[in-house]
Design a protein around this motif. Structure first.
Motif, PDB file in Angstrom:
ATOM      1  N   ARG A  12    -110.589  -5.710  22.081  1.00 30.90           N
ATOM      2  CA  ARG A  12    -110.203  -7.118  22.196  1.00 30.90           C
ATOM      3  C   ARG A  12    -108.837  -7.411  21.572  1.00 30.90           C
ATOM      4  O   ARG A  12    -108.030  -8.138  22.144  1.00 30.90           O
ATOM      5  N   ALA A  33    -100.449 -22.436  15.579  1.00 25.24           N
ATOM      6  CA  ALA A  33    -100.860 -23.484  14.634  1.00 25.24           C
ATOM      7  C   ALA A  33    -102.135 -24.131  15.167  1.00 25.24           C
ATOM      8  O   ALA A  33    -102.469 -23.990  16.343  1.00 25.24           O
ATOM      9  N   ALA A  63    -107.733 -24.523  25.815  1.00 23.41           N
ATOM     10  CA  ALA A  63    -108.283 -23.155  25.882  1.00 23.41           C
ATOM     11  C   ALA A  63    -108.750 -22.763  24.486  1.00 23.41           C
ATOM     12  O   ALA A  63    -108.544 -21.632  24.046  1.00 23.41           O
ATOM     13  N   THR A  64    -109.375 -23.715  23.795  1.00 21.00           N
ATOM     14  CA  THR A  64    -109.748 -23.483  22.382  1.00 21.00           C
ATOM     15  C   THR A  64    -111.155 -22.912  22.227  1.00 21.00           C
ATOM     16  O   THR A  64    -111.750 -23.013  21.154  1.00 21.00           O
ATOM     17  N   GLY A  65    -111.677 -22.292  23.301  1.00 21.52           N
ATOM     18  CA  GLY A  65    -112.984 -21.646  23.177  1.00 21.52           C
ATOM     19  C   GLY A  65    -114.111 -22.662  23.039  1.00 21.52           C
ATOM     20  O   GLY A  65    -113.976 -23.834  23.418  1.00 21.52           O
ATOM     21  N   ARG A  67    -115.202 -24.448  20.874  1.00 21.71           N
ATOM     22  CA  ARG A  67    -115.016 -25.699  20.129  1.00 21.71           C
ATOM     23  C   ARG A  67    -114.439 -26.812  21.018  1.00 21.71           C
ATOM     24  O   ARG A  67    -114.515 -27.978  20.657  1.00 21.71           O
ATOM     25  N   ILE A 126    -125.648  -7.764  16.346  1.00 19.31           N
ATOM     26  CA  ILE A 126    -125.808  -9.221  16.470  1.00 19.31           C
ATOM     27  C   ILE A 126    -127.270  -9.513  16.818  1.00 19.31           C
ATOM     28  O   ILE A 126    -127.802  -8.915  17.767  1.00 19.31           O
ATOM     29  N   HIS A 128    -129.668 -12.543  18.085  1.00 18.47           N
ATOM     30  CA  HIS A 128    -129.632 -13.890  18.672  1.00 18.47           C
ATOM     31  C   HIS A 128    -131.011 -14.505  18.542  1.00 18.47           C
ATOM     32  O   HIS A 128    -132.000 -13.921  18.999  1.00 18.47           O
ATOM     33  N   ASP A 172    -122.481 -20.075  17.140  1.00 18.16           N
ATOM     34  CA  ASP A 172    -123.178 -20.724  18.251  1.00 18.16           C
ATOM     35  C   ASP A 172    -123.018 -19.833  19.492  1.00 18.16           C
ATOM     36  O   ASP A 172    -121.905 -19.428  19.820  1.00 18.16           O
ATOM     37  N   GLY A 190    -111.670 -21.523  30.331  1.00 16.91           N
ATOM     38  CA  GLY A 190    -112.348 -20.531  29.496  1.00 16.91           C
ATOM     39  C   GLY A 190    -113.607 -21.132  28.883  1.00 16.91           C
ATOM     40  O   GLY A 190    -114.224 -22.049  29.444  1.00 16.91           O
ATOM     41  N   ASP A 191    -113.969 -20.635  27.704  1.00 17.66           N
ATOM     42  CA  ASP A 191    -115.181 -21.123  27.035  1.00 17.66           C
ATOM     43  C   ASP A 191    -115.110 -22.618  26.752  1.00 17.66           C
ATOM     44  O   ASP A 191    -116.141 -23.275  26.617  1.00 17.66           O
ATOM     45  N   SER A 201    -123.041 -11.403  29.752  1.00 19.82           N
ATOM     46  CA  SER A 201    -121.856 -10.524  29.830  1.00 19.82           C
ATOM     47  C   SER A 201    -120.790 -11.100  30.764  1.00 19.82           C
ATOM     48  O   SER A 201    -120.069 -10.364  31.420  1.00 19.82           O
ATOM     49  N   GLY A 203    -118.641 -13.765  29.700  1.00 19.44           N
ATOM     50  CA  GLY A 203    -117.684 -14.593  28.973  1.00 19.44           C
ATOM     51  C   GLY A 203    -116.227 -14.293  29.273  1.00 19.44           C
ATOM     52  O   GLY A 203    -115.468 -15.179  29.688  1.00 19.44           O
ATOM     53  N   ALA A 207    -113.699 -16.397  31.617  1.00 22.74           N
ATOM     54  CA  ALA A 207    -112.517 -17.028  31.014  1.00 22.74           C
ATOM     55  C   ALA A 207    -111.255 -16.659  31.805  1.00 22.74           C
ATOM     56  O   ALA A 207    -110.414 -17.519  32.082  1.00 22.74           O
TER      57      ALA A 207
HETATM   58  C1  LIG Z   1    -121.833 -13.254  19.740  1.00 24.85           C
HETATM   59  C2  LIG Z   1    -121.009 -13.194  21.010  1.00 24.85           C
HETATM   60  C3  LIG Z   1    -120.943 -12.013  21.768  1.00 24.85           C
HETATM   61  C4  LIG Z   1    -120.194 -11.972  22.951  1.00 24.85           C
HETATM   62  N1  LIG Z   1    -120.165 -10.816  23.689  1.00 24.85           N
HETATM   63  C5  LIG Z   1    -119.482 -10.799  24.859  1.00 24.85           C
HETATM   64  C6  LIG Z   1    -119.471  -9.631  25.706  1.00 24.85           C
HETATM   65  O1  LIG Z   1    -120.073  -8.598  25.385  1.00 24.85           O
HETATM   66  N2  LIG Z   1    -118.774  -9.679  26.867  1.00 24.85           N
HETATM   67  C7  LIG Z   1    -118.096 -10.804  27.265  1.00 24.85           C
HETATM   68  O2  LIG Z   1    -117.485 -10.808  28.344  1.00 24.85           O
HETATM   69  N3  LIG Z   1    -118.073 -11.907  26.476  1.00 24.85           N
HETATM   70  C8  LIG Z   1    -118.752 -11.938  25.303  1.00 24.85           C
HETATM   71  N4  LIG Z   1    -118.746 -13.068  24.531  1.00 24.85           N
HETATM   72  C9  LIG Z   1    -118.013 -14.245  25.010  1.00 24.85           C
HETATM   73  C10 LIG Z   1    -116.483 -14.117  24.885  1.00 24.85           C
HETATM   74  O3  LIG Z   1    -116.123 -13.783  23.556  1.00 24.85           O
HETATM   75  C11 LIG Z   1    -115.864 -15.451  25.304  1.00 24.85           C
HETATM   76  O4  LIG Z   1    -116.398 -15.877  26.528  1.00 24.85           O
HETATM   77  C12 LIG Z   1    -114.342 -15.365  25.459  1.00 24.85           C
HETATM   78  O5  LIG Z   1    -113.753 -14.972  24.220  1.00 24.85           O
HETATM   79  C13 LIG Z   1    -113.777 -16.722  25.883  1.00 24.85           C
HETATM   80  O6  LIG Z   1    -112.369 -16.687  25.850  1.00 24.85           O
HETATM   81  P1  LIG Z   1    -111.529 -18.003  25.566  1.00 24.85           P
HETATM   82  O7  LIG Z   1    -110.101 -17.563  25.583  1.00 24.85           O
HETATM   83  O8  LIG Z   1    -111.963 -19.098  26.465  1.00 24.85           O
HETATM   84  O9  LIG Z   1    -111.968 -18.472  24.092  1.00 24.85           O
HETATM   85  P2  LIG Z   1    -111.771 -17.732  22.691  1.00 24.85           P
HETATM   86  O10 LIG Z   1    -111.699 -16.253  22.873  1.00 24.85           O
HETATM   87  O11 LIG Z   1    -112.844 -18.297  21.814  1.00 24.85           O
HETATM   88  O12 LIG Z   1    -110.339 -18.220  22.195  1.00 24.85           O
HETATM   89  C14 LIG Z   1    -110.129 -19.552  21.768  1.00 24.85           C
HETATM   90  C15 LIG Z   1    -108.836 -19.601  20.960  1.00 24.85           C
HETATM   91  O13 LIG Z   1    -108.569 -20.966  20.615  1.00 24.85           O
HETATM   92  C16 LIG Z   1    -108.155 -21.012  19.249  1.00 24.85           C
HETATM   93  N5  LIG Z   1    -108.451 -22.332  18.700  1.00 24.85           N
HETATM   94  C17 LIG Z   1    -109.652 -22.877  18.357  1.00 24.85           C
HETATM   95  N6  LIG Z   1    -109.486 -24.098  17.830  1.00 24.85           N
HETATM   96  C18 LIG Z   1    -108.157 -24.355  17.846  1.00 24.85           C
HETATM   97  C19 LIG Z   1    -107.345 -25.460  17.432  1.00 24.85           C
HETATM   98  N7  LIG Z   1    -107.866 -26.570  16.863  1.00 24.85           N
HETATM   99  N8  LIG Z   1    -106.006 -25.377  17.585  1.00 24.85           N
HETATM  100  C20 LIG Z   1    -105.440 -24.273  18.130  1.00 24.85           C
HETATM  101  N9  LIG Z   1    -106.145 -23.190  18.554  1.00 24.85           N
HETATM  102  C21 LIG Z   1    -107.486 -23.240  18.409  1.00 24.85           C
HETATM  103  C22 LIG Z   1    -108.986 -19.901  18.570  1.00 24.85           C
HETATM  104  O14 LIG Z   1    -108.371 -19.519  17.362  1.00 24.85           O
HETATM  105  C23 LIG Z   1    -108.921 -18.806  19.644  1.00 24.85           C
HETATM  106  O15 LIG Z   1    -107.766 -18.031  19.506  1.00 24.85           O
HETATM  107  C24 LIG Z   1    -119.487 -13.135  23.363  1.00 24.85           C
HETATM  108  C25 LIG Z   1    -119.529 -14.298  22.594  1.00 24.85           C
HETATM  109  C26 LIG Z   1    -120.304 -14.348  21.434  1.00 24.85           C
HETATM  110  C27 LIG Z   1    -120.366 -15.635  20.628  1.00 24.85           C
END
Ligand SMILES: Cc1cc2nc3c(=O)[nH]c(=O)nc-3n(C[C@H](O)[C@H](O)[C@H](O)COP(=O)(O)OP(=O)(O)OC[C@H]3O[C@@H](n4cnc5c(N)ncnc54)[C@H](O)[C@@H]3O)c2cc1C
Length: 251
Positions: A12, A33, A63-65, A67, A126, A128, A172, A190-191, A201, A203, A207
């Motif tokens: 990752r 930031a 794209a803050t995942g 949250r 992990i 769950h 969560d 994304g998330d 699997s 995520g 995204a």
């Molecule tokens: C326990 C667990 C296991 C997982 N296993 C898998 C797996 O095996 N395979 C798979 O495909 N997926 C898996 N996932 C899911 C996967 O990690 C997510 O779907 C993926 O990371 C989503 O990408 P994203 O870029 O949308 O969000 P994220 O990767 O969460 O990135 C969000 C970004 O936003 C930033 N951010 C948050 N708040 C703020 C703010 N206020 N200001 C600025 N930046 C901010 C964060 O720092 C982060 O860099 C798993 C998730 C969990 C919880």
């Protein structure tokens, strides 16, 4: 091997670094930031970060995942499945087991395990479980460890001894989605827009796939139509995964 082909294991940190490098080479300016505030005005978005930096932008992409920070600021409703909490730890690399490239899942009466070795050979485990059981395991790591030792498959795949004194974290992990993933010059992706429980699997794939759609919708000459299609796609994916059904064909 899986029934529909091999799964992919991703380093990752290396993957995200390579994405960031590609974006920088394509001319993106990067500023690290935390987002504090964002407001749409006649001059576009006014965005302020926790460290006081201010930026103006035509489009805001959340794209803050999980949250969904920007969407939360604007009170966009989030729908959630019943709670699912991931209690997890990263153990020390040991010589007791030769790390292999498999990801193993195993269920028991109160939840399910997911275990794998990280690229630096440290084991990740992990568990769950429900919101009722999770706090006890988080506060009493020995219970979590005992359950790990008692697991049938996981305890053979990773070395439980590697987790002695490991600090546990809680995340969560339930399926959740925004009721609206776009609005006036903002879009969630994304998330932040749609996230699945880890058993799916889906995520990282989701995204990347929906971020590509979101980008094309913003850049489209008919972005109103493209944004409607974006929301329809999110609804369809969510319905298939969470409700187990396809939307009726509206074309
Ligand atoms: C326990 C667990 C296991 C997982 N296993 C898998 C797996 O095996 N395979 C798979 O495909 N997926 C898996 N996932 C899911 C996967 O990690 C997510 O779907 C993926 O990371 C989503 O990408 P994203 O870029 O949308 O969000 P994220 O990767 O969460 O990135 C969000 C970004 O936003 C930033 N951010 C948050 N708040 C703020 C703010 N206020 N200001 C600025 N930046 C901010 C964060 O720092 C982060 O860099 C798993 C998730 C969990 C919880």
């Amino acid at each position: 091997m899986q029934a529909e082909g091999s799964g992919w294991r991703l380093d990752r940190l290396a993957f995200e670094q390579s994405l960031a490098n590609q974006a920088l080479q394509a001319g993106v300016s990067r500023y690290d930031a935390w987002l504090k505030h964002c407001q749409l005005t006649d001059q576009g978005w006014g965005i302020e970060t926790e460290d006081g930096h201010k930026v103006r932008a035509k489009w805001l992409v959340d794209a803050t995942g999980r949250r969904s920070v920007a969407s939360k600021i604007h009170n966009i409703k989030k729908q959630k499945s019943p709670p699912l909490i991931a209690i997890w730890g990263i153990g020390k690399a040991t010589q007791n087991l030769v790390p292999d490239a498999r990801t193993i899942t195993e269920s028991d009466d109160s939840g399910w395990w997911y275990a794998a070795h990280l690229p630096d050979h440290r084991p990740l485990a992990i568990y769950h479980t429900s919101a009722a059981k999770a706090p006890v395991l988080k506060q009493e790591p020995q219970r979590w460890l005992k359950q790990l030792v008692q697991s049938r498959l996981i305890s053979k795949h990773i070395d439980p001894e590697a987790f002695a004194n490991t600090e546990l974290r809680a995340t969560d992990a339930r399926t959740a989605w925004l009721s609206n993933a776009y609005g006036d010059h903002w879009i969630a992706t994304g998330d932040a827009a749609l996230c699945f429980d880890p058993l799916s699997s889906q995520g990282i794939f989701n995204a990347i796939a929906i971020s590509d759609m979101a980008t094309k919708a913003i850049l489209s000459s008919n972005s109103d139509k493209a944004l409607i299609q974006y929301q329809q796609k999110l609804d369809e994916v969510r319905n298939i995964y969470y409700f187990g059904k396809r939307l009726p064909d509206t074309n």
